[in-house]
Design an enzyme around this catalytic site. Structure first.
Site, PDB file in Angstrom:
ATOM      1  N   LYS A   1       0.843  -1.209   0.000  1.00  0.00           N
ATOM      2  CA  LYS A   1       0.000   0.000   0.000  1.00  0.00           C
ATOM      3  C   LYS A   1       0.872   1.250   0.000  1.00  0.00           C
ATOM      4  O   LYS A   1       0.685   2.151  -0.810  1.00  0.00           O
ATOM      5  CB  LYS A   1      -0.932   0.018   1.236  1.00  0.00           C
TER       6      LYS A   1
ATOM      7  N   ARG B   1     -10.236   0.329   8.043  1.00  0.00           N
ATOM      8  CA  ARG B   1      -9.818  -1.028   8.373  1.00  0.00           C
ATOM      9  C   ARG B   1     -10.907  -1.807   9.087  1.00  0.00           C
ATOM     10  O   ARG B   1     -10.700  -2.977   9.405  1.00  0.00           O
ATOM     11  CB  ARG B   1      -8.638  -0.945   9.344  1.00  0.00           C
TER      12      ARG B   1
ATOM     13  N   ARG C   1      11.716  -5.392   5.176  1.00  0.00           N
ATOM     14  CA  ARG C   1      11.442  -3.975   4.927  1.00  0.00           C
ATOM     15  C   ARG C   1      12.375  -3.079   5.736  1.00  0.00           C
ATOM     16  O   ARG C   1      12.680  -3.344   6.884  1.00  0.00           O
ATOM     17  CB  ARG C   1       9.998  -3.638   5.288  1.00  0.00           C
TER      18      ARG C   1
ATOM     19  N   ARG D   1      10.787  -1.298  11.366  1.00  0.00           N
ATOM     20  CA  ARG D   1       9.652  -0.940  12.217  1.00  0.00           C
ATOM     21  C   ARG D   1       9.532  -1.892  13.400  1.00  0.00           C
ATOM     22  O   ARG D   1       9.758  -3.076  13.275  1.00  0.00           O
ATOM     23  CB  ARG D   1       8.354  -0.970  11.384  1.00  0.00           C
TER      24      ARG D   1
ATOM     25  N   ARG E   1      -0.854  -9.222  13.224  1.00  0.00           N
ATOM     26  CA  ARG E   1      -1.426  -8.210  12.315  1.00  0.00           C
ATOM     27  C   ARG E   1      -2.217  -8.876  11.185  1.00  0.00           C
ATOM     28  O   ARG E   1      -3.264  -8.393  10.783  1.00  0.00           O
ATOM     29  CB  ARG E   1      -0.307  -7.325  11.745  1.00  0.00           C
TER      30      ARG E   1
END
Ligand code: AP5
Ligand code: MG
Ligand code: ZN
Length: 215
Positions: A13, A88, A127, A160, A171
């Protein structure tokens, strides 16, 4: 253009939104980025939000709805916006509909990025994000020219807090329980456009642009 990017953690996203921002000069409205900014600034809301984020749970609807409602009224959202990570939950989607109707605006499309779970975990574990400008990288799929350093601003790259494998699993679970129902919600509204998010970054962007051109 008023878009929602829908998809599980790691679907791309943020990556796709950043490219759309450059092309269309409309802002990316990422609730995740706004919440992380509040955590950094240690505002009371940020401190509370961090408890949920560290567990991989959702921050309360009330808080995120408030943030988005305020953000969409800023002048830079006048000609459009890309919502990334919001809504969400069904109550968030209902609140968005209400806010847009008050502002006299309609959504153009909800782009849903489909990616297999194993690929999502690999993306999130690898990431890296820039502390300076927020740009995202991946150690294998989108590496910076120099390890640990942002290509755009020379900032330091970091991982993160919620990109640990255990939190990632949580998640994903939360996504399936609370966010997947939005696919039907927007399908019924005639807005849902599916994209194969397993393709390389540039190809996914081409699919998205194809959808936008056909609107
Ligand atoms: P948020 O920051 O929104 O996290 P998320 O939804 O889990 O999504 P990510 O940002 O992890 O993934 P992404 O889809 O943006 O992927 P990216 O482009 O970076 O939310 C974080 C937390 O905040 C939530 O858990 C919750 O606590 C809270 N929160 C936020 N919004 C909320 C809301 N509305 N309500 C309640 N709580 C909320 O890509 C991932 C990696 O893959 C990168 O390394 C990238 O380089 C790579 N990559 C991207 N595309 C590709 C590709 N096509 N091929 C290969 N690699 C790729
Ligand atoms: Mg993101
Ligand atoms: Zn940077």
């Amino acid at each position: 253009m008023k878009l929602i990017l829908l998809g599980p953690p790691g679907a791309g996203k943020g990556t796709q939104a950043a490219q759309l921002v450059e092309r269309f000069s409309i802002p990316q409205v990422s609730t995740g980025d706004m919440l992380r900014a509040a955590v950094r600034e240690q505002t009371p809301m940020g401190l509370k939000a961090k408890e949920f984020m560290d567990k991989g749970a959702l921050v309360t609807d009330e808080v995120v709805i408030g943030i988005v409602r305020e953000r969409l009224q800023q002048p830079d959202c006048e000609s459009g916006f890309i919502l990334d990570g919001f809504p969400r939950t069904v109550p968030q989607a209902d609140a968005l509909a209400e806010t847009l109707s008050v502002l006299g605006k309609d959504l153009d499309a909800v782009i849903s990025l489909h990616v297999e779970t194993d690929a999502l975990v690999e993306r999130l574990v690898g990431r890296r994000s820039c502390r300076g400008c927020g740009r995202g990288f991946h150690i294998s799929f989108d590496p910076p020219a120099k390890e640990g350093v942002c290509d755009s601003c020379g900032g330091e790259l970091f991982q993160r807090d919620d990109d640990k494998e255990e939190t990632i699993r949580k998640r994903m679970e939360v996504y399936h329980q609370q966010t997947v129902p939005l696919e039907n919600y927007y399908r019924q509204a005639g807005l849902l456009k599916a994209v194969d998010g397993m393709a390389p970054i540039a190809e996914v962007q081409q699919q998205v642009l194809g959808i936008l051109q056909a609107l």
